[in-house]
Design a protein around this motif. Sequence first.
Motif, PDB file in Angstrom:
ATOM      1  N   LYS A 146       0.837  -1.210   0.000  1.00  0.00           N
ATOM      2  CA  LYS A 146       0.000   0.000   0.000  1.00  0.00           C
ATOM      3  C   LYS A 146       0.868   1.256   0.000  1.00  0.00           C
ATOM      4  N   LEU A 147       1.898   1.241   0.867  1.00  0.00           N
ATOM      5  CA  LEU A 147       2.770   2.402   0.964  1.00  0.00           C
ATOM      6  C   LEU A 147       3.558   2.619  -0.321  1.00  0.00           C
ATOM      7  N   ARG A 148       3.948   1.527  -0.984  1.00  0.00           N
ATOM      8  CA  ARG A 148       4.704   1.647  -2.228  1.00  0.00           C
ATOM      9  C   ARG A 148       3.856   2.322  -3.302  1.00  0.00           C
ATOM     10  N   VAL A 149       2.601   1.891  -3.401  1.00  0.00           N
ATOM     11  CA  VAL A 149       1.704   2.473  -4.400  1.00  0.00           C
ATOM     12  C   VAL A 149       1.473   3.952  -4.121  1.00  0.00           C
ATOM     13  N   ILE A 150       1.246   4.269  -2.843  1.00  0.00           N
ATOM     14  CA  ILE A 150       1.032   5.674  -2.469  1.00  0.00           C
ATOM     15  C   ILE A 150       2.282   6.496  -2.769  1.00  0.00           C
ATOM     16  N   GLY A 151       3.451   5.913  -2.456  1.00  0.00           N
ATOM     17  CA  GLY A 151       4.700   6.624  -2.703  1.00  0.00           C
ATOM     18  C   GLY A 151       4.895   6.950  -4.166  1.00  0.00           C
ATOM     19  N   GLU A 152       4.575   5.992  -5.044  1.00  0.00           N
ATOM     20  CA  GLU A 152       4.725   6.218  -6.481  1.00  0.00           C
ATOM     21  C   GLU A 152       3.753   7.285  -6.983  1.00  0.00           C
ATOM     22  N   LEU A 153       2.509   7.224  -6.498  1.00  0.00           N
ATOM     23  CA  LEU A 153       1.495   8.190  -6.939  1.00  0.00           C
ATOM     24  C   LEU A 153       1.825   9.602  -6.469  1.00  0.00           C
ATOM     25  N   THR A 154       2.263   9.718  -5.210  1.00  0.00           N
ATOM     26  CA  THR A 154       2.541  11.048  -4.668  1.00  0.00           C
ATOM     27  C   THR A 154       3.692  11.713  -5.401  1.00  0.00           C
ATOM     28  N   SER A 155       4.721  10.934  -5.747  1.00  0.00           N
ATOM     29  CA  SER A 155       5.857  11.515  -6.459  1.00  0.00           C
ATOM     30  C   SER A 155       5.432  12.090  -7.800  1.00  0.00           C
ATOM     31  N   VAL A 156       4.444  11.455  -8.448  1.00  0.00           N
ATOM     32  CA  VAL A 156       4.004  11.897  -9.773  1.00  0.00           C
ATOM     33  C   VAL A 156       3.105  13.126  -9.671  1.00  0.00           C
ATOM     34  N   PHE A 157       2.131  13.090  -8.747  1.00  0.00           N
ATOM     35  CA  PHE A 157       1.083  14.112  -8.730  1.00  0.00           C
ATOM     36  C   PHE A 157       1.410  15.336  -7.874  1.00  0.00           C
ATOM     37  N   ALA A 158       2.260  15.184  -6.867  1.00  0.00           N
ATOM     38  CA  ALA A 158       2.480  16.297  -5.934  1.00  0.00           C
ATOM     39  C   ALA A 158       3.005  17.537  -6.640  1.00  0.00           C
ATOM     40  N   HIS A 159       3.989  17.361  -7.525  1.00  0.00           N
ATOM     41  CA  HIS A 159       4.559  18.511  -8.226  1.00  0.00           C
ATOM     42  C   HIS A 159       3.525  19.180  -9.137  1.00  0.00           C
ATOM     43  N   GLU A 160       2.702  18.356  -9.797  1.00  0.00           N
ATOM     44  CA  GLU A 160       1.699  18.908 -10.701  1.00  0.00           C
ATOM     45  C   GLU A 160       0.640  19.710  -9.947  1.00  0.00           C
ATOM     46  N   ILE A 161       0.348  19.291  -8.726  1.00  0.00           N
ATOM     47  CA  ILE A 161      -0.638  20.016  -7.915  1.00  0.00           C
ATOM     48  C   ILE A 161      -0.027  21.310  -7.368  1.00  0.00           C
ATOM     49  N   ARG A 162       1.237  21.265  -7.015  1.00  0.00           N
ATOM     50  CA  ARG A 162       1.875  22.424  -6.380  1.00  0.00           C
ATOM     51  C   ARG A 162       1.976  23.612  -7.343  1.00  0.00           C
ATOM     52  N   ASN A 163       2.243  23.379  -8.617  1.00  0.00           N
ATOM     53  CA  ASN A 163       2.438  24.486  -9.563  1.00  0.00           C
ATOM     54  C   ASN A 163       1.220  25.416  -9.658  1.00  0.00           C
ATOM     55  N   PRO A 164       0.012  24.900  -9.930  1.00  0.00           N
ATOM     56  CA  PRO A 164      -1.141  25.821  -9.957  1.00  0.00           C
ATOM     57  C   PRO A 164      -1.432  26.447  -8.601  1.00  0.00           C
ATOM     58  N   MET A 165      -1.098  25.734  -7.524  1.00  0.00           N
ATOM     59  CA  MET A 165      -1.325  26.307  -6.189  1.00  0.00           C
ATOM     60  C   MET A 165      -0.441  27.525  -5.963  1.00  0.00           C
ATOM     61  N   GLN A 166       0.823  27.438  -6.399  1.00  0.00           N
ATOM     62  CA  GLN A 166       1.732  28.565  -6.227  1.00  0.00           C
ATOM     63  C   GLN A 166       1.247  29.768  -7.030  1.00  0.00           C
ATOM     64  N   ALA A 167       0.758  29.519  -8.237  1.00  0.00           N
ATOM     65  CA  ALA A 167       0.224  30.610  -9.050  1.00  0.00           C
ATOM     66  C   ALA A 167      -0.995  31.246  -8.382  1.00  0.00           C
ATOM     67  N   THR A 168      -1.878  30.400  -7.854  1.00  0.00           N
ATOM     68  CA  THR A 168      -3.073  30.898  -7.162  1.00  0.00           C
ATOM     69  C   THR A 168      -2.690  31.754  -5.965  1.00  0.00           C
ATOM     70  N   ARG A 169      -1.698  31.281  -5.201  1.00  0.00           N
ATOM     71  CA  ARG A 169      -1.271  32.026  -4.013  1.00  0.00           C
ATOM     72  C   ARG A 169      -0.705  33.391  -4.409  1.00  0.00           C
ATOM     73  N   GLY A 170       0.070  33.428  -5.479  1.00  0.00           N
ATOM     74  CA  GLY A 170       0.645  34.693  -5.937  1.00  0.00           C
ATOM     75  C   GLY A 170      -0.417  35.705  -6.331  1.00  0.00           C
ATOM     76  N   PHE A 171      -1.433  35.256  -7.068  1.00  0.00           N
ATOM     77  CA  PHE A 171      -2.500  36.167  -7.477  1.00  0.00           C
ATOM     78  C   PHE A 171      -3.327  36.643  -6.284  1.00  0.00           C
ATOM     79  N   LEU A 172      -3.538  35.767  -5.305  1.00  0.00           N
ATOM     80  CA  LEU A 172      -4.266  36.181  -4.101  1.00  0.00           C
ATOM     81  C   LEU A 172      -3.512  37.272  -3.349  1.00  0.00           C
ATOM     82  N   GLN A 173      -2.194  37.147  -3.296  1.00  0.00           N
ATOM     83  CA  GLN A 173      -1.389  38.173  -2.633  1.00  0.00           C
ATOM     84  C   GLN A 173      -1.465  39.504  -3.387  1.00  0.00           C
TER      85      GLN A 173
END
Length: 416
Positions: free
Chosen positions: A200-227
């Motif tokens: 279970k942990l291996r599968v989660i580890g593989e998924l998080t490595s792939v998706f975390a960066h993709e989620i962070r990019n739009p979040m950073q842009a959103t945070r910048g515009f809010l500021q």
Amino acid sequence: MSIIKDFLLQLTFMLIPIFTYYTFITERVEDAKNRKVIMTILWGLSIIACMSFPVVFGQDARLELRVIPLIFGTLYGGFWPGVFLSALIILYRISFGIDIGFYNTVIVLMLSLPLIVYFQKSFASSKQDMRVKIAVCLSFSYCLIGLTFLGILRGFSKEYLTVPIIHLIFATVVTWCFAMLIEAIREVHQLRLEMQKSEKLRVIGELTSVFAHEIRNPMQATRGFLQLLNEPDLPEKKKEYIQISLEELDRANEIINDFLSFGKPSIHDKERISIGYQIQRVVNIIQSYTLNCNVEIKTDIRDNCWIYANPQKLNQSLINILKNAIESMPNGGMVWITCTSTDDGYIKIVIKDQGIGMTKKQIDMLGSPYYSLKESGTGLGMMVSFQIIRSFKGKIQVNSEKGIGTKFIILLPQIT
């Protein structure tokens, strides 16, 4: 031929509770108390079956293996299962008549049960080889006490002592065989659970490595515009909404950081570090947080506690555990941190609090993905902490009692 058949029947009475419990009960019954009750009942039925169908030598000599269910039931169950099984033996033995054999049974149980209970705690905390040795020695002691008192009651003659001597040898050998069998089954069961969890942990580890960066990019842009939108002349209500949005984005970013930490397959840049120095650093880092929560930290750190690890990751793990300890005491309290070396080559770090505590089921779930006792928690912090300790070839033990507190015991390989 009849005697061999009776011997095999006695062995069958030992096997049935073992395979019934580990095949059907451990997977289907989650509560540890219920499992213990069922196991005690199974050993009780085994005792009744052994006493009902003994191996008969001639007219008066009877041989049965009730001692083995009694010993295993007490060692794996504890004090009350031992008392229950002993009482069951005595009550069922009355149905065969009150004679010298009955008095011998009562005497042997009165002398043997305290001995078995005395070794039960050390048995529970021992390694596999030592557990087998304890079970065999207790079985030998039980039969030897029975042999001695039977000799006292009937006389030390060859006629009366032949069957008890056979019983002593046979019971000791069978105890060794079944102790090895139980420990092997327990080990396989534990390995299977660990493999399921690791997958279970291996599968989660593989998924998080792939998706975390993709989620962070739009979040950073959103945070910048809010500021940028947070101008001084905005109405207070809109400023409040923007501030809440920023805080939630920061919280989401922290969760992503935990995901990324968990998704890393290994931890590099290990070095020789002093545990005492790292603990003191962690205490200093978290000191302001403890003051706000009305919590005091007391340390007892021994010298020469060295390990091979990544200091930043070790600090991250300790801070996560310490924060959980502090947050478990909403009205304040004390946290103790000790660091000592053990005789078997480990550095032992103990973090103990006076918090709300946990049940056995909650302890078993600790470190699992998305399991948290906090309303706003994700469980990722503790999951990452467990992974970090395992990456250093260490292990974490958790002892807790509801309403009293929790103790984390971290064992890490010591180096000189």
